[in-house]
Design a protein around this motif. Structure first.
Motif, mmCIF file in Angstrom:
data_model
loop_
_atom_site.group_PDB
_atom_site.id
_atom_site.type_symbol
_atom_site.label_atom_id
_atom_site.label_comp_id
_atom_site.label_asym_id
_atom_site.label_seq_id
_atom_site.Cartn_x
_atom_site.Cartn_y
_atom_site.Cartn_z
ATOM 1 N N PRO A 164 0.906 -1.024 0.084
ATOM 2 C CA PRO A 164 0.024 -0.219 0.051
ATOM 3 C C PRO A 164 0.876 1.360 0.027
ATOM 4 O O PRO A 164 2.115 1.212 0.625
ATOM 5 C CB PRO A 164 -0.724 -0.067 1.267
ATOM 6 N N GLU A 165 0.229 2.248 -0.640
ATOM 7 C CA GLU A 165 1.075 3.554 -0.505
ATOM 8 C C GLU A 165 0.482 4.451 0.436
ATOM 9 O O GLU A 165 -0.681 4.379 0.910
ATOM 10 C CB GLU A 165 0.834 4.237 -1.988
ATOM 11 N N PHE A 166 1.532 5.256 0.931
ATOM 12 C CA PHE A 166 1.070 6.183 1.976
ATOM 13 C C PHE A 166 1.652 7.579 1.540
ATOM 14 O O PHE A 166 2.473 8.386 2.004
ATOM 15 C CB PHE A 166 1.935 5.790 3.295
ATOM 16 N N PRO A 222 9.916 7.737 3.156
ATOM 17 C CA PRO A 222 8.906 7.470 3.974
ATOM 18 C C PRO A 222 8.878 7.193 5.489
ATOM 19 O O PRO A 222 10.165 6.734 5.857
ATOM 20 C CB PRO A 222 8.343 6.176 3.372
ATOM 21 N N ASP A 223 7.849 7.174 6.257
ATOM 22 C CA ASP A 223 7.814 6.829 7.680
ATOM 23 C C ASP A 223 8.294 5.297 7.953
ATOM 24 O O ASP A 223 9.032 4.698 8.747
ATOM 25 C CB ASP A 223 6.785 7.144 8.151
ATOM 26 N N ARG A 224 7.556 4.468 6.690
ATOM 27 C CA ARG A 224 7.470 3.027 6.877
ATOM 28 C C ARG A 224 7.340 2.616 5.227
ATOM 29 O O ARG A 224 6.770 3.348 4.392
ATOM 30 C CB ARG A 224 6.893 2.302 7.780
ATOM 31 N N ASP A 252 17.901 3.364 6.545
ATOM 32 C CA ASP A 252 17.275 3.142 8.029
ATOM 33 C C ASP A 252 15.596 3.238 8.129
ATOM 34 O O ASP A 252 14.996 3.339 8.974
ATOM 35 C CB ASP A 252 17.574 3.907 8.897
ATOM 36 N N THR A 253 14.894 3.312 6.700
ATOM 37 C CA THR A 253 13.375 3.176 6.670
ATOM 38 C C THR A 253 13.010 1.968 7.261
ATOM 39 O O THR A 253 13.395 0.905 6.526
ATOM 40 C CB THR A 253 13.144 3.470 5.126
ATOM 41 N N SER A 309 3.342 16.413 -1.443
ATOM 42 C CA SER A 309 4.739 16.047 -0.908
ATOM 43 C C SER A 309 4.855 14.673 -1.017
ATOM 44 O O SER A 309 5.556 13.844 -0.333
ATOM 45 C CB SER A 309 4.603 16.247 0.706
ATOM 46 N N ALA A 310 4.343 14.188 -2.389
ATOM 47 C CA ALA A 310 4.406 12.708 -2.693
ATOM 48 C C ALA A 310 5.908 12.383 -2.929
ATOM 49 O O ALA A 310 6.169 11.044 -2.616
ATOM 50 C CB ALA A 310 3.334 12.300 -3.692
ATOM 51 N N ILE A 311 6.549 12.979 -3.658
ATOM 52 C CA ILE A 311 7.850 12.570 -3.926
ATOM 53 C C ILE A 311 8.572 12.149 -2.658
ATOM 54 O O ILE A 311 9.483 11.361 -2.383
ATOM 55 C CB ILE A 311 8.585 13.435 -4.814
ATOM 56 N N GLN A 312 8.669 13.359 -1.538
ATOM 57 C CA GLN A 312 9.418 13.217 -0.380
ATOM 58 C C GLN A 312 8.811 11.941 0.427
ATOM 59 O O GLN A 312 9.554 11.042 1.138
ATOM 60 C CB GLN A 312 9.058 14.337 0.395
ATOM 61 N N ASP A 313 7.562 11.757 0.473
ATOM 62 C CA ASP A 313 6.992 10.557 1.080
ATOM 63 C C ASP A 313 7.436 9.077 0.530
ATOM 64 O O ASP A 313 7.511 8.297 1.188
ATOM 65 C CB ASP A 313 5.470 10.540 0.949
ATOM 66 N N PHE A 314 7.742 9.325 -1.019
ATOM 67 C CA PHE A 314 8.161 7.977 -1.382
ATOM 68 C C PHE A 314 9.591 8.103 -1.194
ATOM 69 O O PHE A 314 10.084 6.791 -0.891
ATOM 70 C CB PHE A 314 7.728 8.155 -3.048
ATOM 71 N N MET A 315 10.494 8.856 -1.374
ATOM 72 C CA MET A 315 11.658 8.707 -1.050
ATOM 73 C C MET A 315 12.366 8.675 0.225
ATOM 74 O O MET A 315 13.290 8.009 0.386
ATOM 75 C CB MET A 315 12.532 9.821 -1.874
#
Length: 439
Positions: free
Chosen positions: A150-152, A165-167, A192-193, A157-163
């Motif tokens: 699943p995507e989050f 991510p929190d997890r 360290d993701t 801010s999708a690029i930052q979220d993909f590159m």
């Protein structure tokens, strides 16, 4: 590793572009020839900061391609991502999975042994297992794996979220699927993701649970904002205090006119409907859905009440997108406001940095302005509906001078109360009792 992405909507396009940035060879497939033509010219059909530049760089490096035919790329790839839409069924709460299974039917004849099919779109628990069964039915001799991933991604801010991510969540059915999915995200593991591996259903449910919890958090703080207005309290101060508790955190604690967009409304409805379908109601989610719809309507009614007799009035609506840094107007809280004003005979002038084109198709009777100052000309009130940066830095004297009456209704609390008042505005916000210390 060679990757094919089925679907070039928000999730598919961002996923494909970012994976190509990792160094993988990616082909994004869409059945809309006009969209494919745009993408081949490095023109994004969606607005997302930084996306077109990253598209162009990876296309020039021959790592990113766009096609309209799955047969041109699926047979040669190692991984196929399904990133098609899962909208709500018209007039209902359940999601429409027809696009998912149509994509399965399209790719199945072209899959080769060892291919891993990764479901990236948001689907209810059990869907990935159904995908696995459908492929096995169509290709009984095929050796393949299915993964839920699943995507989050947050719009804007999708690029930052993909590159960063929190997890990363990986739902697996077999060992090969896990190994391939973990190899895909190895660049993030090196940063360290956290990589969380679970069952197919566990991954599917984690997406809905995350969005539902955040939606409840938004509705909770909006409810507390209403309470602040009844006592000598300021919701901004209360939110800051709550957010200092590390068990709670400060995200999604900004009071406003309710949540919108493509995820929270759809996902909360789908989770509630799924819970009912398996005999496990989700009353907290149901309450969140009801509260949020009521919230949007009540905020629209508050604006109408604040301007008084609507006859002959003009209102400038500043911000139409459901959030800043996107052109997405789906279920935006601004839409019920615009509709209510029009219904009551108010002339509506509006401005949004990115969302005016899609909004103008819905509301041709609205006067669309090139900037907030043009929108405010002759207005008896300006209403701030989206927290765009350009609206945080308004030249208040200039704004006031063009208005018929200096009334500002700030439903995002992006201004300090003393500042508009200093320029002669009657300033109305939410969750800030006049008797509490000004902020």
């Amino acid at each position: 590793m060679i990757i094919t992405i089925i679907g070039t909507g928000y999730v598919g396009l961002v996923t494909g572009v970012c994976l190509s940035e990792f160094g993988f060879h990616v082909t994004c497939v869409d059945n809309n020839p006009d969209k494919v033509a745009l993408l081949k010219d490095n023109i994004s059909p969606i607005y997302e900061p930084g996306l077109e530049q990253m598209m162009r760089l990876n296309a020039e490096a021959d790592r990113l391609k766009f096609e309209g035919d799955v047969s041109q790329c699926v047979p040669d790839c190692d991984v196929v991502f399904l990133a098609v839409g899962t909208p709500s069924i018209a007039g209902g709460e359940d999601i429409d999975l027809s696009y998912v299974f149509s994509a399965v039917d399209d790719i199945a004849p072209h899959l080769t042994d060892g291919t891993v099919v990764i479901v990236k779109c948001t689907v209810v628990p059990g869907t990935c297992e159904r995908v696995r069964q459908q492929i096995a039915k169509l290709r009984p001799d095929l050796d393949f794996s299915v993964v839920s991933n699943p995507e989050f991604l947050r719009e804007g801010s999708a690029i930052q979220d993909f590159m960063r991510p929190d997890r990363v969540v990986i739902g697996v059915h077999d060992e090969r699927g896990r190994e391939v999915a973990e190899a895909l995200y190895r660049p993030l593991k090196l940063q360290d993701t956290p990589i969380s591996t679970t069952s197919l259903a566990g991954a599917e449910l984690s997406k809905y649970a995350s969005n539902a919890f955040l939606a409840m958090k938004v509705s909770f703080i909006n409810s507390i904002a209403d309470l602040c207005e009844k006592v000598e309290a300021n919701i901004i101060e209360v939110s800051e205090i709550i957010g200092l508790d590390q068990r709670i955190g400060d995200k999604f604690l900004r009071a406003g006119p309710g949540f919108g967009g493509s995820c929270f409304p759809k996902d909360t409805r789908a989770l509630a409907a799924f819970g009912r379908s398996v005999g496990t109601d989700q009353p907290l989610v149901e309450a969140t859905i009801s509260f949020n719809e009521d919230r949007k309507n009540k905020m629209a009614e508050r604006v109408l009440e604040t301007i008084g007799d609507p006859e002959g009035k003009t209102v400038a609506v500043l911000g139409i997108a459901f959030k800043p840094d996107t052109d997405d107007i789906r279920e935006s809280p601004a839409l019920p406001l615009v509709e209510l004003l029009i219904k009551n005979g108010v002339e509506v002038r509006a401005f949004d940095p990115k969302a005016m084109e899609p909004a103008a198709k819905l509301y041709p009777q609205v006067v669309w302005a090139d900037d907030p100052y043009e929108a405010a000309i002759g207005a008896h009130a300006v209403v701030i509906m989206t927290e765009w940066n350009v609206l945080r830095a308004l030249e208040l004297e200039r704004l006031r001078d063009g208005m018929a009456e200096p009334l500002m209704i700030d439903l995002r609390n992006i201004h300090r109360r003393k500042e508009p008042a200093r320029y002669g505005f009657t300033y109305v916000s939410i969750g800030r009792d006049p008797a509490s210390p000004a902020q």
